[in-house]
Design a protein around this motif. Structure first.
Motif, mmCIF file in Angstrom:
data_model
loop_
_atom_site.group_PDB
_atom_site.id
_atom_site.type_symbol
_atom_site.label_atom_id
_atom_site.label_comp_id
_atom_site.label_asym_id
_atom_site.label_seq_id
_atom_site.Cartn_x
_atom_site.Cartn_y
_atom_site.Cartn_z
ATOM 1 N N UNK A 435 0.784 -1.239 0.032
ATOM 2 C CA UNK A 435 -0.018 0.141 0.070
ATOM 3 C C UNK A 435 1.041 1.286 -0.301
ATOM 4 N N UNK A 436 0.377 2.196 -0.706
ATOM 5 C CA UNK A 436 1.070 3.628 -0.934
ATOM 6 C C UNK A 436 0.819 4.196 0.364
ATOM 7 N N UNK A 437 1.506 5.472 0.684
ATOM 8 C CA UNK A 437 1.283 6.244 1.660
ATOM 9 C C UNK A 437 -0.116 7.007 1.636
ATOM 10 N N UNK A 438 -0.492 7.195 0.525
ATOM 11 C CA UNK A 438 -1.768 7.794 0.475
ATOM 12 C C UNK A 438 -2.913 7.016 0.650
ATOM 13 N N UNK A 439 -2.673 5.724 0.410
ATOM 14 C CA UNK A 439 -3.797 4.540 0.692
ATOM 15 C C UNK A 439 -3.777 4.292 2.152
ATOM 16 N N UNK A 440 -2.825 4.433 2.982
ATOM 17 C CA UNK A 440 -2.646 4.294 4.232
ATOM 18 C C UNK A 440 -3.403 5.402 4.987
ATOM 19 N N UNK A 441 -3.201 6.698 4.373
ATOM 20 C CA UNK A 441 -3.722 7.807 4.990
ATOM 21 C C UNK A 441 -5.197 7.854 4.841
ATOM 22 N N UNK A 442 -5.459 7.174 3.695
ATOM 23 C CA UNK A 442 -7.028 7.337 3.324
ATOM 24 C C UNK A 442 -7.744 6.145 4.321
ATOM 25 N N UNK A 443 -7.062 4.996 4.521
ATOM 26 C CA UNK A 443 -7.699 4.046 5.349
ATOM 27 C C UNK A 443 -7.683 4.626 6.843
ATOM 28 N N UNK A 444 -6.699 5.178 7.336
ATOM 29 C CA UNK A 444 -6.768 5.814 8.619
ATOM 30 C C UNK A 444 -7.947 7.097 8.769
ATOM 31 N N UNK A 445 -8.092 7.815 7.791
ATOM 32 C CA UNK A 445 -9.282 8.703 7.948
ATOM 33 C C UNK A 445 -10.408 8.014 8.055
ATOM 34 N N UNK A 446 -10.610 7.056 6.975
ATOM 35 C CA UNK A 446 -12.006 6.051 7.166
ATOM 36 C C UNK A 446 -12.230 5.587 8.518
ATOM 37 N N UNK A 479 -9.541 -2.065 6.741
ATOM 38 C CA UNK A 479 -9.874 -1.402 5.613
ATOM 39 C C UNK A 479 -9.027 -1.147 4.608
ATOM 40 N N UNK A 480 -7.798 -1.464 4.703
ATOM 41 C CA UNK A 480 -6.919 -1.192 3.760
ATOM 42 C C UNK A 480 -6.964 -2.358 2.760
ATOM 43 N N UNK A 481 -7.366 -3.388 3.468
ATOM 44 C CA UNK A 481 -7.266 -4.814 2.716
ATOM 45 C C UNK A 481 -8.386 -4.771 1.622
ATOM 46 N N UNK A 482 -8.227 -5.628 0.655
ATOM 47 C CA UNK A 482 -9.295 -5.885 -0.516
ATOM 48 C C UNK A 482 -10.283 -6.624 -0.023
ATOM 49 N N UNK A 483 -10.332 -7.210 1.078
ATOM 50 C CA UNK A 483 -11.377 -8.314 1.292
ATOM 51 C C UNK A 483 -12.658 -7.708 1.367
ATOM 52 N N UNK A 484 -13.589 -8.565 0.720
ATOM 53 C CA UNK A 484 -15.221 -8.172 0.362
ATOM 54 C C UNK A 484 -15.969 -8.342 1.910
ATOM 55 N N UNK A 485 -15.246 -8.844 3.106
ATOM 56 C CA UNK A 485 -16.230 -9.069 3.962
ATOM 57 C C UNK A 485 -15.365 -8.397 5.317
ATOM 58 N N UNK A 486 -15.841 -7.577 6.288
ATOM 59 C CA UNK A 486 -15.154 -7.414 7.085
ATOM 60 C C UNK A 486 -15.809 -7.792 8.573
ATOM 61 N N UNK A 487 -15.312 -8.406 9.418
ATOM 62 C CA UNK A 487 -15.595 -8.867 10.692
ATOM 63 C C UNK A 487 -15.029 -8.143 11.836
#
Length: 551
Positions: A435-446, A479-487
């Protein structure tokens, strides 16, 4: 554990190589012992009877002694290298096997017990390989050769050694049984000490808050005293058993010496032969005495090896092999009559639970604490064995699929998220290493962690972050994973109302299927539907619910 456990040889290839090398060195040492005794006896008899010089014999004797010293050095080098290789192999195997056994097994094991085993416990194998096994090989090779050569010169002395020699292994076995029990008690005492000390250190802030830290000092002192008493008891037994073995060997050698002296006086035995027998007699007993002495030094390593083999022989959960895992973005997930029972509990953790989870919906599991909500998430991930019922996706049971491929379909946030030493970005990237820094930042914001910088340091077990920050970092990792289901197990625990609203909006914005354990009203209200765990339902209720949730 037997002196040379075949299970250990099967698990660690360096142990097999070392044992083969030790046998060769032991045979060579036995031959040199005989040659040295013959040369020494001849040199002394030449000086006493013939008044001759000892020049050639002395040089040959010096050469034999030098070769024996070289073999001792070689044995030490081989033993140390084999011990290091075996310890490294066993540590890797225990870690890999523990990971394959999964969180359910690890939760039933004391972390301090495994830590002690993989550090101090396996380090105790050094005396086992460097001292005990070489002496065991010498005990199996040297006495046979010595007695055989003695028989060529004095059959009576060889018979005396042959009769008295088995007394040492008999007493060694009796002492060994007692020593093993003492070593196991000492190992358990060390485990209790490590576990108690780890608990005190982890709970030290709470103890300081309530003024109970000094009280725990006396508790640690009591546990330490028990460990010291167990250690001293083992040492006392070791010294007493060594005395018994030395006494037996001394008496046996004395019997041989008396017989040889009488026959020498009577003229039935030559001086050179008598000297050779007297020199060889202690060499026949010495390896067995050393085995008994070194057994105590290796007993802790033997106990640790038994514990390692216990872990390695714990059967792994049955895992499927199918690679055609259905895509849960388009495939619903079913739990039918799922029942899970833990070995140490009489009542099932979950019994007869049904659920249909459709792509894109948010479902909240509710119910009182302890009814099995977290267990259901673990059952979906395959971390616990389903006693009855089945988890189904795409018309096939989940346990038919490769567990690694199956778990890639899920992003998981447990009750107590595990964070490693590093930075916030390092921990988030565990879910997606590229993951790029921008993707990590987006996951943290979410995840509602906008205030955390990517380079914010994270200590051991998430220290340096608050409890709420640890949970949000773990949520960003899912959230940063591409997994379709979150537990998610209580994803907003410890968060304020505004941050909780941000997290809920972030979860909704992913468009993924979300199955969460929830108690907070805000989180329950945000779910498409709630399912109570632990409530008894009739077949008609289940049919009605199935019709209502089917799109």
């Amino acid at each position: 554990m037997r002196p040379v456990d075949p299970r250990l040889l099967r698990r660690a290839r360096p142990a097999r190589v070392f044992l083969a090398g030790s046998v060769l060195i032991g045979v060579a040492t036995g031959l040199l012992v005989i040659v040295q005794a013959v040369l020494l006896a001849r040199g002394i008899s030449d000086v006493v009877l013939r008044d001759a010089g000892v020049g050639p014999v002395a040089w040959m004797l010096a050469a034999v002694i030098a070769v024996r010293a070289g073999l001792v050095w070689l044995q030490e080098v081989v033993a140390q290298r084999a011990s290091a290789a075996v310890k490294s192999t066993l540590r890797r195997q225990v870690l890999e096997h523990s990971l394959k056994l999964g969180p359910a097994w690890l939760s039933g094991e004391r972390s301090s017990r495994l830590t002690t085993l993989l550090t101090k416990g396996l380090d105790d194998l050094d005396p086992y390989f460097a001292r005990y096994l070489p002496q065991l090989v010498l005990a199996a090779t040297v006495p046979a050769g010595v007695i055989g050569w003695m028989a060529t010169g004095d059959l009576i002395a060889a018979g005396t050694v042959l009769v008295t020699l088995p007394l040492i292994p008999v007493f060694m076995a009796l002492v060994g049984w007692a020593t093993q029990a003492h070593s196991r008690r000492r190992q358990r005492a060390l485990e209790v000490l490590a576990h108690h000390f780890a608990d005190v250190v982890s709970g030290l802030p709470t103890l300081k808050l309530f003024g109970r830290a000094k009280v725990q000092a006396s508790a640690v002192r009591r546990v330490t005293d028990k460990h010291r008493a167990a250690s001293m008891s083992t040492l006392r037994l070791a010294f007493m058993s060594s005395m018994v073995l030395e006494l037996l060997a001394s008496i046996s050698v004395a019997l041989v010496a008396v017989g040889v002296g009488l026959r020498l006086v009577e003229g039935r035995l030559g001086l050179e032969t008598a000297l050779m027998v007297l020199i060889l007699a202690p060499e026949a007993y010495l390896p067995l005495r050393q085995v008994g002495a070194q057994f105590h030094a290796s007993a802790d390593g033997v106990a640790a090896a038994e514990e390692v083999l216990r872990v390695l022989e714990t059967p792994l959960p049955v895992a499927g092999e199918r690679a055609d895992v259905p895509d849960l973005r388009r495939t619903p997930l079913y739990l039918h009559d799922v029942t899970v029972r833990y070995p140490d509990r009489s009542e099932p953790a979950v019994e007869g639970f049904d659920l249909e989870l459709w792509p894109g919906e948010v479902v909240a599991l509710t119910g009182r604490s302890g009814v099995g909500k977290s267990t259901l998430l673990a059952a979906i991930l395959g971390f616990v064995t389903v006693e009855r019922g089945v988890v189904v996706a795409g018309g096939s049971a989940a346990d038919e699929f490769d567990p690694v491929l199956w778990r890639r379909q899920f992003g998981w946030v447990p009750q107590r998220p595990g964070l490693r030493v590093g930075t916030v970005a390092d921990n988030v990237r565990l879910g997606r290493p590229d993951a790029a820094d921008s993707q990590v930042r987006q996951a943290l914001d979410a995840a509602g962690a906008a205030e955390l910088a990517l380079d914010t340091p994270v200590g051991e077990q998430g220290r340096l972050l608050s409890g709420g920050q640890q949970r949000r970092v773990a949520l960003a990792r899912a959230l940063i994973t591409e997994a379709p289901v979150l537990l998610l197990d209580e994803p907003t625990a410890g968060l304020d109302a505004d941050t909780e609203a941000t997290v809920i909006a972030g979860l909704r914005g992913t468009g993924r299927t979300v199955l969460l354990v929830a108690h907070r009203p805000t989180l329950l209200a945000a779910a498409d539907r709630t399912v109570e765990v632990g409530a008894r339902k009739s077949p008609i209720d289940r049919l009605v619910e199935r019709e209502l949730v089917t799109p």
